[in-house]
Write a protein that holds these residues in place. Structure first.
Motif, PDB file in Angstrom:
ATOM      1  N   TYR A 129      -5.652  -2.545   0.220  1.00  0.00           N
ATOM      2  CA  TYR A 129      -6.305  -2.373   1.518  1.00  0.00           C
ATOM      3  C   TYR A 129      -7.631  -2.925   1.940  1.00  0.00           C
ATOM      4  O   TYR A 129      -7.671  -3.562   2.782  1.00  0.00           O
ATOM      5  CB  TYR A 129      -6.633  -0.481   1.681  1.00  0.00           C
ATOM      6  CG  TYR A 129      -7.559  -0.264   2.878  1.00  0.00           C
ATOM      7  CD1 TYR A 129      -6.696  -0.272   4.213  1.00  0.00           C
ATOM      8  CD2 TYR A 129      -8.808  -0.139   3.068  1.00  0.00           C
ATOM      9  CE1 TYR A 129      -7.655   0.039   5.236  1.00  0.00           C
ATOM     10  CE2 TYR A 129      -9.549   0.236   3.945  1.00  0.00           C
ATOM     11  CZ  TYR A 129      -8.897   0.045   5.072  1.00  0.00           C
ATOM     12  OH  TYR A 129      -9.814   0.555   6.234  1.00  0.00           O
TER      13      TYR A 129
ATOM     14  N   ILE B 238       0.926  -1.326   0.157  1.00  0.00           N
ATOM     15  CA  ILE B 238      -0.041  -0.024  -0.028  1.00  0.00           C
ATOM     16  C   ILE B 238       0.768   1.193   0.039  1.00  0.00           C
ATOM     17  O   ILE B 238       0.515   2.217  -0.635  1.00  0.00           O
ATOM     18  CB  ILE B 238      -0.895  -0.077   1.420  1.00  0.00           C
ATOM     19  CG1 ILE B 238      -1.917  -1.096   0.952  1.00  0.00           C
ATOM     20  CG2 ILE B 238      -1.654   1.417   1.298  1.00  0.00           C
ATOM     21  CD1 ILE B 238      -2.961  -1.325   2.393  1.00  0.00           C
TER      22      ILE B 238
ATOM     23  N   LEU C 147      -2.531   5.828   3.259  1.00  0.00           N
ATOM     24  CA  LEU C 147      -3.746   5.800   2.270  1.00  0.00           C
ATOM     25  C   LEU C 147      -4.771   6.856   2.464  1.00  0.00           C
ATOM     26  O   LEU C 147      -5.146   7.641   1.906  1.00  0.00           O
ATOM     27  CB  LEU C 147      -4.085   4.303   2.170  1.00  0.00           C
ATOM     28  CG  LEU C 147      -5.403   4.228   1.155  1.00  0.00           C
ATOM     29  CD1 LEU C 147      -4.780   4.767  -0.167  1.00  0.00           C
ATOM     30  CD2 LEU C 147      -6.134   2.759   1.163  1.00  0.00           C
TER      31      LEU C 147
ATOM     32  N   ALA D 145      -3.565   0.839  -4.421  1.00  0.00           N
ATOM     33  CA  ALA D 145      -3.753   1.016  -2.871  1.00  0.00           C
ATOM     34  C   ALA D 145      -4.954   0.410  -2.236  1.00  0.00           C
ATOM     35  O   ALA D 145      -4.982   0.015  -1.406  1.00  0.00           O
ATOM     36  CB  ALA D 145      -3.397   2.619  -2.433  1.00  0.00           C
ATOM     37  N   LYS D 146      -6.264   0.991  -2.622  1.00  0.00           N
ATOM     38  CA  LYS D 146      -7.226   0.790  -2.221  1.00  0.00           C
ATOM     39  C   LYS D 146      -7.771  -0.663  -2.315  1.00  0.00           C
ATOM     40  O   LYS D 146      -8.310  -1.390  -1.655  1.00  0.00           O
ATOM     41  CB  LYS D 146      -8.454   1.544  -2.739  1.00  0.00           C
ATOM     42  CG  LYS D 146      -8.421   3.078  -2.444  1.00  0.00           C
ATOM     43  CD  LYS D 146      -9.635   3.880  -3.269  1.00  0.00           C
ATOM     44  CE  LYS D 146      -9.343   5.288  -2.976  1.00  0.00           C
ATOM     45  NZ  LYS D 146     -10.303   6.364  -3.742  1.00  0.00           N
TER      46      LYS D 146
ATOM     47  N   VAL E  96       0.976   4.032  -3.050  1.00  0.00           N
ATOM     48  CA  VAL E  96       0.519   5.396  -2.694  1.00  0.00           C
ATOM     49  C   VAL E  96       1.691   6.292  -3.189  1.00  0.00           C
ATOM     50  O   VAL E  96       1.572   7.326  -3.847  1.00  0.00           O
ATOM     51  CB  VAL E  96       0.433   5.535  -1.151  1.00  0.00           C
ATOM     52  CG1 VAL E  96       0.546   7.226  -0.814  1.00  0.00           C
ATOM     53  CG2 VAL E  96      -0.916   5.074  -0.684  1.00  0.00           C
TER      54      VAL E  96
ATOM     55  N   PRO F  67      -3.633   5.240  -6.390  1.00  0.00           N
ATOM     56  CA  PRO F  67      -4.499   5.007  -5.311  1.00  0.00           C
ATOM     57  C   PRO F  67      -5.561   3.874  -5.643  1.00  0.00           C
ATOM     58  O   PRO F  67      -5.917   3.186  -4.588  1.00  0.00           O
ATOM     59  CB  PRO F  67      -5.031   6.297  -5.139  1.00  0.00           C
ATOM     60  CG  PRO F  67      -4.925   7.150  -6.530  1.00  0.00           C
ATOM     61  CD  PRO F  67      -3.726   6.541  -7.240  1.00  0.00           C
TER      62      PRO F  67
END
Length: 370
Positions: A326, A310, A364, A322-323, A314, A319
């Motif tokens: 996550y 993550i 994040l 990254a999401k 970032v 992103p």
């Protein structure tokens, strides 16, 4: 007409259900990303010793060897990561508590150096440091001194004292090395590449705690290191000037090096592409890979891998990935109902498997708020 109407009504109902479900998921994600992580509560309530030091494992155990951590022993690694979280979350009170832990328990006079391990009572039985942890803590001290006015001079002085101990004792052939035995007076010849913390070294040079040109030397070390068209070496022998690889590649190591490379002109594009493809195909990232075949060496997942991935996503301006990382990472959290905020498996956990995810999460969150 009635049949057509019923079909339209059914279609509308299904559409509304889909929209509602999507809205709920979006609200859930936004809620999770804007609230203080439950992992913080888990660390404070379940991974903190009575004296305030951070326990390495949830379950207690006796350390059978001095160079192996066990049970509720505390590591300088954990302290540095906790400091980084305090800075990222702009929690000055938490950082001050960590700084007190450093000066009370970890700093060993007269140099002073940072003992890499303490027992649960806060006593040190080792006479060695760990370079990567030292640089992480120095970097955090300098960042905190720049971020907050309170205690600025004391933090600068502490960072300078630790830096002096490293540069005077823990160098071989002009390079900082993994550890120095401050009692025996000898150092290793090995520099693990995960320890080449470029942001910390850059801050140390900025504040004149290392000689001019030091940062450029370590930047060149990472920029010019070989790779096998995907994975990075594990270590650099500072005497022989040779790099070595592991047959089994630990993704945590690879990701730490990749994150450090993000401040250089050599971006970890090949590793990022490989990991994205693996995640899209397998819907997970195994903790280790066979270097030659590029296939998983283990079946387990590591929450630390996702936290570091993550951070990398970032920092590389992705992103969306990254999401995705996550959302998968938090499915590993709270699987033990006794510890809802912890990444606990079979009744136990290692603290870094909670700290790295926490760092990924807070970074994040900050990125989304921008």
């Amino acid at each position: 007409m009635k049949i057509i109407f019923r079909k339209k009504r059914t279609w509308l109902i299904l559409l509304l259900i889909s929209i509602t479900a999507a809205s709920v998921m979006l609200m859930r994600e936004r809620f999770q990303m804007n609230e203080v992580s439950p992992t913080v509560s888990f660390i404070e309530n379940d991974m903190t010793n009575p004296n305030g030091t951070l326990a390495t494992y949830l379950q207690d155990a006796v350390s059978k060897e001095a160079d192996i951590v066990a049970g509720r022993e505390a590591l300088s690694e954990s302290l540095g990561l906790w400091m980084q979280y305090a800075i990222a979350s702009d929690n000055q009170a938490l950082f001050e508590q960590s700084y007190e832990q450093l000066t009370t328990y970890f700093l060993t006079p007269p140099d002073p150096y940072i003992a890499w391990k303490l027992d649960a009572k806060g006593e040190s039985h080792v006479t060695t440091n760990a370079l990567g942890d030292d640089l992480r803590i120095i970097g955090a001290l300098l960042q905190a001194a720049d971020q907050w006015k309170q205690g600025r001079e004391a933090k600068f002085a502490t960072a300078a004292a630790i830096s002096r101990a490293l540069t005077q004792s823990a160098q071989q052939q002009g390079y900082l090395v993994d550890f120095h035995d401050f009692a025996g007076g000898h150092s290793t010849d090995t520099l693990s590449l995960v320890y080449v913390d470029l942001p910390a070294l850059q801050a140390m040079e900025k504040h004149q705690m290392v000689e001019p040109g030091t940062y450029a030397k370590y930047e060149a070390l990472l920029e010019k290191m070989p790779d096998d068209e995907l994975f990075y070496p594990k270590t650099f022998d500072v005497v022989r000037k040779e790099y070595t690889y592991d047959d089994k590649v630990n993704l945590i190591d690879q990701l730490i090096v990749a994150n450090h490379l993000m401040v250089t002109d050599r971006k970890p594009d090949k590793l990022i592409s490989f990991l994205k493809k693996e995640f899209n195909t397998r819907h997970q990232l195994p903790g280790q890979y066979k270097r030659e075949t590029r296939t998983p060496a283990v079946s387990y997942e590591s929450s630390s891998v996702y936290g570091l991935a993550i951070l990398l996503a970032v920092r590389s301006g992705d992103p969306k990935w990254a999401k995705q990382l996550y959302n998968h990472m938090i499915t590993l959290r709270g699987q033990d109902s006794r510890y809802p905020g912890g990444y606990v498996f079979d009744g136990n956990t290692h603290l870094f498997d909670n700290l790295f995810p926490l760092l990924g999460e807070i970074n994040l969150q900050k990125n989304i708020k921008k």
